[in-house]
Design a protein around this motif. Structure first.
Motif, PDB file in Angstrom:
ATOM      1  N   ARG A 213      61.312  28.480  54.741  1.00 19.40           N
ATOM      2  CA  ARG A 213      60.860  28.571  53.342  1.00 19.40           C
ATOM      3  C   ARG A 213      60.584  30.020  52.947  1.00 19.40           C
TER       4      ARG A 213
ATOM      5  N   ASP B 159      59.843  25.361  59.805  1.00 21.05           N
ATOM      6  CA  ASP B 159      59.923  25.048  58.375  1.00 21.05           C
ATOM      7  C   ASP B 159      59.367  26.188  57.526  1.00 21.05           C
ATOM      8  N   GLN B 160      58.246  26.751  57.962  1.00 22.83           N
ATOM      9  CA  GLN B 160      57.616  27.818  57.191  1.00 22.83           C
ATOM     10  C   GLN B 160      58.465  29.082  57.172  1.00 22.83           C
TER      11      GLN B 160
END
Length: 167
Positions: A20, A16-17
């Motif tokens: 993003r 997820d990081q």
């Protein structure tokens, strides 16, 4: 007294990081290309740059994507950078209008090698360490030189001893 091993100053990045942060990189690059703000192609530095290059190319709607393979690490030990696969020569030229993407600039040796080959390309990384910053044109997050970044494609879930002592 610091009794930690060097790799224990780790920055763990989840899927997820990285997604993003790669999107944030795309936002910084949007409209910055030489042809009215557009880019002719994205070139991902394999292997770590492939995931962010794909995300950046999707976000900026760049359909021409190629790779350059540069080997500069043997596990966690840095070695002299060597190109093992080059992008399409007629696409690259001197790099004008080409966006070269990697996950991280550490010492800067990989980007220095690729920049010598394509001096007019724009170099972008998701993460940057101070020693490599002069080689990158755009990045999202700076981390200290002694931080080891653990990317999700290098990790597996397993038990980890507590930082201090045992339970």
């Amino acid at each position: 007294m610091n009794d930690r091993l060097p790799h224990e100053k780790g920055f763990h990045v989840s899927w997820d990081q990285i997604h993003r942060d790669a999107r944030a990189l795309a936002w910084r690059l949007d409209g910055k290309g030489p042809d009215g703000g557009g880019w002719r192609a994205v070139v991902g530095i394999a292997r770590g740059g492939l995931v962010p290059a794909m995300i950046v190319s999707r976000e900026l709607d760049i359909r021409v994507v190629d790779t350059i393979s540069v080997k500069s690490y043997d596990h966690q030990e840095q070695r002299p950078a060597v190109v093992t696969k080059s992008p399409q020569a007629d696409l690259m030229g001197d790099g004008t209008g080409i966006l070269v993407v990697d996950d991280l600039v550490d010492s800067g040796k990989t980007l220095e090698l690729v920049r010598r080959l394509y001096p007019q390309a724009h170099f972008a990384t998701v993460y940057a360490k101070p020693a490599g910053r002069p080689q990158v044109d755009t990045f999202v997050t700076e981390v200290s030189q002694d931080t080891w970044i653990f990317f999700p494609w290098d990790m597996a879930l397993q038990y980890v001893q507590p930082f201090r002592g045992r339970d």
